[in-house]
Write a protein that holds these residues in place. Structure first.
Motif, PDB file in Angstrom:
ATOM      1  N   VAL A 397     -16.869  -7.483  -2.855  1.00 25.09           N
ATOM      2  CA  VAL A 397     -15.485  -7.258  -3.279  1.00 25.09           C
ATOM      3  C   VAL A 397     -15.438  -6.735  -4.712  1.00 25.09           C
ATOM      4  CG1 VAL A 397     -13.245  -8.349  -3.708  1.00 25.09           C
ATOM      5  CG2 VAL A 397     -14.592  -9.002  -1.692  1.00 25.09           C
ATOM      6  N   THR A 398     -16.161  -7.394  -5.608  1.00 22.60           N
ATOM      7  CA  THR A 398     -16.130  -6.975  -7.017  1.00 22.60           C
ATOM      8  C   THR A 398     -16.699  -5.568  -7.207  1.00 22.60           C
ATOM      9  OG1 THR A 398     -18.249  -8.075  -7.438  1.00 22.60           O
ATOM     10  CG2 THR A 398     -16.246  -9.352  -7.836  1.00 22.60           C
ATOM     11  N   GLU A 399     -17.709  -5.223  -6.408  1.00 30.98           N
ATOM     12  CA  GLU A 399     -18.281  -3.877  -6.501  1.00 30.98           C
ATOM     13  C   GLU A 399     -17.304  -2.822  -5.998  1.00 30.98           C
ATOM     14  OE1 GLU A 399     -21.935  -4.185  -4.367  1.00 30.98           O
ATOM     15  OE2 GLU A 399     -22.837  -5.561  -5.832  1.00 30.98           O
ATOM     16  N   ALA A 400     -16.562  -3.157  -4.936  1.00 30.85           N
ATOM     17  CA  ALA A 400     -15.560  -2.214  -4.418  1.00 30.85           C
ATOM     18  C   ALA A 400     -14.457  -1.983  -5.451  1.00 30.85           C
ATOM     19  CB  ALA A 400     -14.968  -2.746  -3.114  1.00 30.85           C
ATOM     20  N   VAL A 401     -14.050  -3.050  -6.130  1.00 32.10           N
ATOM     21  CA  VAL A 401     -13.039  -2.919  -7.176  1.00 32.10           C
ATOM     22  C   VAL A 401     -13.565  -2.062  -8.327  1.00 32.10           C
ATOM     23  CG1 VAL A 401     -11.712  -4.163  -8.917  1.00 32.10           C
ATOM     24  CG2 VAL A 401     -11.891  -5.094  -6.604  1.00 32.10           C
ATOM     25  N   ALA A 402     -14.809  -2.321  -8.727  1.00 30.23           N
ATOM     26  CA  ALA A 402     -15.408  -1.563  -9.835  1.00 30.23           C
ATOM     27  C   ALA A 402     -15.490  -0.073  -9.517  1.00 30.23           C
ATOM     28  CB  ALA A 402     -16.799  -2.113 -10.147  1.00 30.23           C
ATOM     29  N   ALA A 403     -15.805   0.243  -8.265  1.00 29.70           N
ATOM     30  CA  ALA A 403     -15.906   1.650  -7.865  1.00 29.70           C
ATOM     31  C   ALA A 403     -14.549   2.348  -7.980  1.00 29.70           C
ATOM     32  CB  ALA A 403     -16.428   1.743  -6.438  1.00 29.70           C
ATOM     33  N   TRP A 404     -13.494   1.675  -7.561  1.00 33.83           N
ATOM     34  CA  TRP A 404     -12.158   2.273  -7.669  1.00 33.83           C
ATOM     35  C   TRP A 404     -11.704   2.339  -9.132  1.00 33.83           C
ATOM     36  CZ3 TRP A 404      -9.979   5.333  -4.459  1.00 33.83           C
ATOM     37  CH2 TRP A 404     -10.177   5.192  -3.073  1.00 33.83           C
ATOM     38  N   ASP A 405     -12.049   1.321  -9.912  1.00 32.71           N
ATOM     39  CA  ASP A 405     -11.705   1.349 -11.342  1.00 32.71           C
ATOM     40  C   ASP A 405     -12.293   2.579 -12.024  1.00 32.71           C
ATOM     41  OD1 ASP A 405      -9.981  -0.677 -12.144  1.00 32.71           O
ATOM     42  OD2 ASP A 405     -11.549  -2.199 -12.081  1.00 32.71           O
ATOM     43  N   GLU A 406     -13.506   2.904 -11.632  1.00 29.02           N
ATOM     44  CA  GLU A 406     -14.170   4.069 -12.218  1.00 29.02           C
ATOM     45  C   GLU A 406     -13.418   5.349 -11.876  1.00 29.02           C
ATOM     46  OE1 GLU A 406     -18.627   6.139 -12.363  1.00 29.02           O
ATOM     47  OE2 GLU A 406     -18.314   4.215 -11.356  1.00 29.02           O
ATOM     48  N   LYS A 407     -12.942   5.423 -10.628  1.00 25.24           N
ATOM     49  CA  LYS A 407     -12.183   6.608 -10.207  1.00 25.24           C
ATOM     50  C   LYS A 407     -10.838   6.700 -10.928  1.00 25.24           C
ATOM     51  CE  LYS A 407     -14.256   6.925  -5.583  1.00 25.24           C
ATOM     52  NZ  LYS A 407     -14.010   6.867  -4.116  1.00 25.24           N
ATOM     53  N   LEU A 408     -10.231   5.541 -11.228  1.00 29.84           N
ATOM     54  CA  LEU A 408      -8.946   5.547 -11.932  1.00 29.84           C
ATOM     55  C   LEU A 408      -9.097   6.067 -13.355  1.00 29.84           C
ATOM     56  CD1 LEU A 408      -7.306   2.170 -10.811  1.00 29.84           C
ATOM     57  CD2 LEU A 408      -6.424   4.463 -10.374  1.00 29.84           C
ATOM     58  N   ASN A 409     -10.233   5.801 -13.940  1.00 30.76           N
ATOM     59  CA  ASN A 409     -10.538   6.325 -15.279  1.00 30.76           C
ATOM     60  C   ASN A 409      -9.449   5.977 -16.299  1.00 30.76           C
ATOM     61  OD1 ASN A 409     -12.113   7.690 -17.155  1.00 30.76           O
ATOM     62  ND2 ASN A 409     -11.048   9.649 -16.829  1.00 30.76           N
ATOM     63  N   GLY A 410      -8.994   4.714 -16.238  1.00 29.89           N
ATOM     64  CA  GLY A 410      -8.007   4.248 -17.208  1.00 29.89           C
ATOM     65  C   GLY A 410      -6.580   4.644 -16.914  1.00 29.89           C
ATOM     66  N   GLN A 411      -6.330   5.304 -15.784  1.00 29.49           N
ATOM     67  CA  GLN A 411      -4.986   5.783 -15.446  1.00 29.49           C
ATOM     68  C   GLN A 411      -4.281   4.875 -14.444  1.00 29.49           C
ATOM     69  OE1 GLN A 411      -3.666   8.519 -17.164  1.00 29.49           O
ATOM     70  NE2 GLN A 411      -5.566   8.075 -18.273  1.00 29.49           N
ATOM     71  N   GLY A 412      -4.655   3.620 -14.428  1.00 28.92           N
ATOM     72  CA  GLY A 412      -4.014   2.687 -13.510  1.00 28.92           C
ATOM     73  C   GLY A 412      -4.653   1.316 -13.597  1.00 28.92           C
ATOM     74  N   ARG A 413      -4.225   0.429 -12.699  1.00 26.79           N
ATOM     75  CA  ARG A 413      -4.733  -0.950 -12.699  1.00 26.79           C
ATOM     76  C   ARG A 413      -4.980  -1.419 -11.281  1.00 26.79           C
ATOM     77  NH1 ARG A 413      -1.570  -5.501 -14.630  1.00 26.79           N
ATOM     78  NH2 ARG A 413       0.208  -4.510 -13.634  1.00 26.79           N
ATOM     79  N   ILE A 414      -5.970  -2.317 -11.120  1.00 25.06           N
ATOM     80  CA  ILE A 414      -6.211  -2.998  -9.854  1.00 25.06           C
ATOM     81  C   ILE A 414      -6.226  -4.495 -10.151  1.00 25.06           C
ATOM     82  CG2 ILE A 414      -7.822  -3.396  -7.951  1.00 25.06           C
ATOM     83  CD1 ILE A 414      -8.959  -0.598  -8.497  1.00 25.06           C
ATOM     84  N   LEU A 415      -5.520  -5.261  -9.340  1.00 24.31           N
ATOM     85  CA  LEU A 415      -5.471  -6.704  -9.539  1.00 24.31           C
ATOM     86  C   LEU A 415      -5.645  -7.410  -8.201  1.00 24.31           C
ATOM     87  CD1 LEU A 415      -4.866  -9.143 -11.440  1.00 24.31           C
ATOM     88  CD2 LEU A 415      -2.465  -8.887 -10.772  1.00 24.31           C
ATOM     89  N   LEU A 416      -6.634  -8.279  -8.129  1.00 20.93           N
ATOM     90  CA  LEU A 416      -6.835  -9.136  -6.966  1.00 20.93           C
ATOM     91  C   LEU A 416      -6.629 -10.579  -7.400  1.00 20.93           C
ATOM     92  CD1 LEU A 416      -8.177  -6.565  -5.798  1.00 20.93           C
ATOM     93  CD2 LEU A 416      -9.915  -8.042  -4.779  1.00 20.93           C
ATOM     94  N   ARG A 417      -5.863 -11.330  -6.645  1.00 22.69           N
ATOM     95  CA  ARG A 417      -5.671 -12.739  -6.954  1.00 22.69           C
ATOM     96  C   ARG A 417      -5.358 -13.493  -5.681  1.00 22.69           C
ATOM     97  NH1 ARG A 417      -0.442 -14.736  -7.411  1.00 22.69           N
ATOM     98  NH2 ARG A 417       1.218 -13.210  -7.037  1.00 22.69           N
ATOM     99  N   LYS A 418      -5.539 -14.793  -5.737  1.00 21.95           N
ATOM    100  CA  LYS A 418      -5.195 -15.619  -4.583  1.00 21.95           C
ATOM    101  C   LYS A 418      -3.793 -16.189  -4.771  1.00 21.95           C
ATOM    102  CE  LYS A 418      -7.331 -19.857  -6.394  1.00 21.95           C
ATOM    103  NZ  LYS A 418      -6.138 -20.703  -6.439  1.00 21.95           N
ATOM    104  N   SER A 419      -3.121 -16.459  -3.669  1.00 18.20           N
ATOM    105  CA  SER A 419      -1.816 -17.097  -3.726  1.00 18.20           C
ATOM    106  C   SER A 419      -1.994 -18.548  -4.153  1.00 18.20           C
ATOM    107  CB  SER A 419      -1.134 -17.029  -2.357  1.00 18.20           C
ATOM    108  OG  SER A 419      -0.022 -17.899  -2.312  1.00 18.20           O
TER     109      SER A 419
END
Length: 456
Positions: A397-419
């Motif tokens: 999961v953390t690697e998948a998030v990191a891969a998308w973060d790299e593509k965003l290149n600072g132009q957005g945010r990703i947040l995962l959390r539990k209820s």
């Protein structure tokens, strides 16, 4: 929050008549919380309010019995908004306040929220102390028969809150000539909120004001703003206001039917307070869920934004630490520290109405103060809360998030959390490109679902 047995992000909450929302546990909450807050030799008092859920008739007497059994007097105020209970706890110099509500959840759920004598929600540490007592040593907390508590009801509690809410509206200003649709979600504010607006001169069109114990938040209220929008358009109203079941949230609607969330309300009130020199520290406190557009807007206005974990009590904690007087959540919790100790949907709406009246402009001209950055939130349901917690730190999961973060290149945010209340993993993404937002959310949800399925 790990290892907590009863308390979640906002008190104790669950399906009524099933663990942990049973009469037995409510009794223990009353006994343990009473024991913790009996400090000194004076007569100790707890204020108990509730919303309109059928199960409130079960939870309330169980709490009353618990508090009385440890020697604490009980003041019952009936159906009132959560912020009203917080206000009355301070006003009555009580030692503790309790709100029986599951907020925006359907009627099948219920909850117990606790407030200290200062009207603020309890800290994690105090809740942990109550939890420990619930499972250890309650028998020792029982009062001698001659020192049992007593219970009484305050009949004018709603009037006290109506007056307190009106005091937050600028003196000399009225709502005459303003047509307002007010949706009370068939919840706790179904009497007091219409009274406040009517007494200030508004032409009030009421919906969601016929609670029957099972229709709270059902197709009405801030969670279902379609009803508000339809009523605003049908009645050609100037503005619409939708509260949730316990009235600590608000969603607005302009005269054209455009819905406005808590981020826009925060932005509007922040700008107004800064203009009057009343925004403490020139700072707004919001959660990690608030839109990037709000942050950009506030920066342009010379206002800082501080973010906290999700949950209005974490917002309030940061406000108190920093000496700030405005904070809230995108969901519609808005905390105005000069007027309240917790989110108050009605009080927040009154501040917006004041701006509307003073501007002389239509709601569509003032309610939307910034263009939101494309944002999407999707929930993944898993088998239990423990798995939801574990999934957040798994390498896949953390690697998948990191891969998308790299593509965003600072132009957005990703947040995962539990209820904090359900076995859910919440996946949120925002970026300037809405197609990328969708791609991120769908990919991460698919990843999490696949792993959760493999784990059984």
């Amino acid at each position: 929050m790990s290892g907590r047995k009863y308390f979640g992000t906002d008190g104790v909450r669950g399906t009524a008549n099933t663990d942990p929302m049973t009469a037995d546990i409510a009794l223990k909450v009353g006994m343990a919380a009473g024991r913790v807050f009996i400090r000194g030799t004076h007569r100790h008092t707890v204020v108990i309010g509730k919303d309109t859920r059928l199960s409130g008739y079960m939870i309330e007497p169980a709490l009353v019995a618990g508090f009385i059994s440890v020697g604490m007097d009980v003041v019952l105020v009936g159906p009132l908004p959560t912020p009203a209970v917080a206000m009355l706890t301070r006003s009555l110099r009580a030692d503790l306040g309790v709100m029986i509500s599951a907020s925006h959840n359907p009627y099948q759920d219920n909850g117990i929220k606790l407030f200290g004598p200062d009207g603020f929600k309890l800290s994690d540490e105090v809740e942990a102390e109550i939890e420990h007592l619930m499972d250890n040593g309650l028998q020792a907390a029982l009062a001698d028969p001659s020192h049992l508590g007593r219970a009484r009801r305050i009949d004018d509690a709603s009037g006290r809150y109506v007056e307190a809410a009106k005091q937050t509206f600028p003196r000399g200003l009225r709502l005459d000539g303003l047509k307002v649709v007010l949706d009370c979600a068939n919840g706790a504010a179904y009497k007091v909120a219409p009274a406040v607006l009517w007494e200030l001169g508004a032409d009030v069109i009421k919906i969601g004001v016929t609670p029957d114990g099972t229709n709270i938040n059902a197709g009405v209220g801030s969670q279902h703003p379609e009803a508000l929008k339809a009523a605003v358009l049908a009645h050609k109203a100037d503005i619409g206001i939708a509260l949730d079941g316990d009235a600590d949230r608000v969603v607005l609607c302009d005269e054209r039917g455009n819905l406005v969330d808590g981020d826009q309300v925060l932005g509007l009130i922040a700008r107004a307070l800064k203009r009057r020199g009343q925004l403490a520290g020139n700072t707004v406190v919001a959660t990690v869920m608030s839109n990037l557009g709000l942050e950009t807007f506030l920066r342009r206005e010379g206002i800082a934004l501080e973010r906290t974990a999700v949950g209005d009590r974490y917002v309030v904690e940061r406000m108190r630490e920093g000496g700030f007087n405005l904070g809230g959540e995108q969901s519609g919790h808005v905390v105005i520290g000069d007027h309240a100790t917790t989110g108050d949907g009605l009080v927040a709406a009154l501040q917006v109405l004041a701006e509307l009246v003073q501007s002389g402009k239509p709601a569509s001209d003032i309610l939307t103060v910034f263009t939101p950055c494309p944002q999407r939130l999707k929930n993944v349901r898993v088998k239990d809360k423990a798995l939801a917690t574990a999934l957040l730190t798994l390498p896949a999961v953390t690697e998948a998030v990191a891969a998308w973060d790299e593509k965003l290149n600072g132009q957005g945010r990703i947040l995962l959390r539990k209820s904090g209340t359900e076995p859910l993993v919440r996946v949120m993404a925002e970026a300037t490109d809405p197609a990328m937002v969708d791609a991120i959310v769908e990919d991460l949800c698919a990843t999490i679902e696949a792993i959760a399925t493999a784990q059984g």
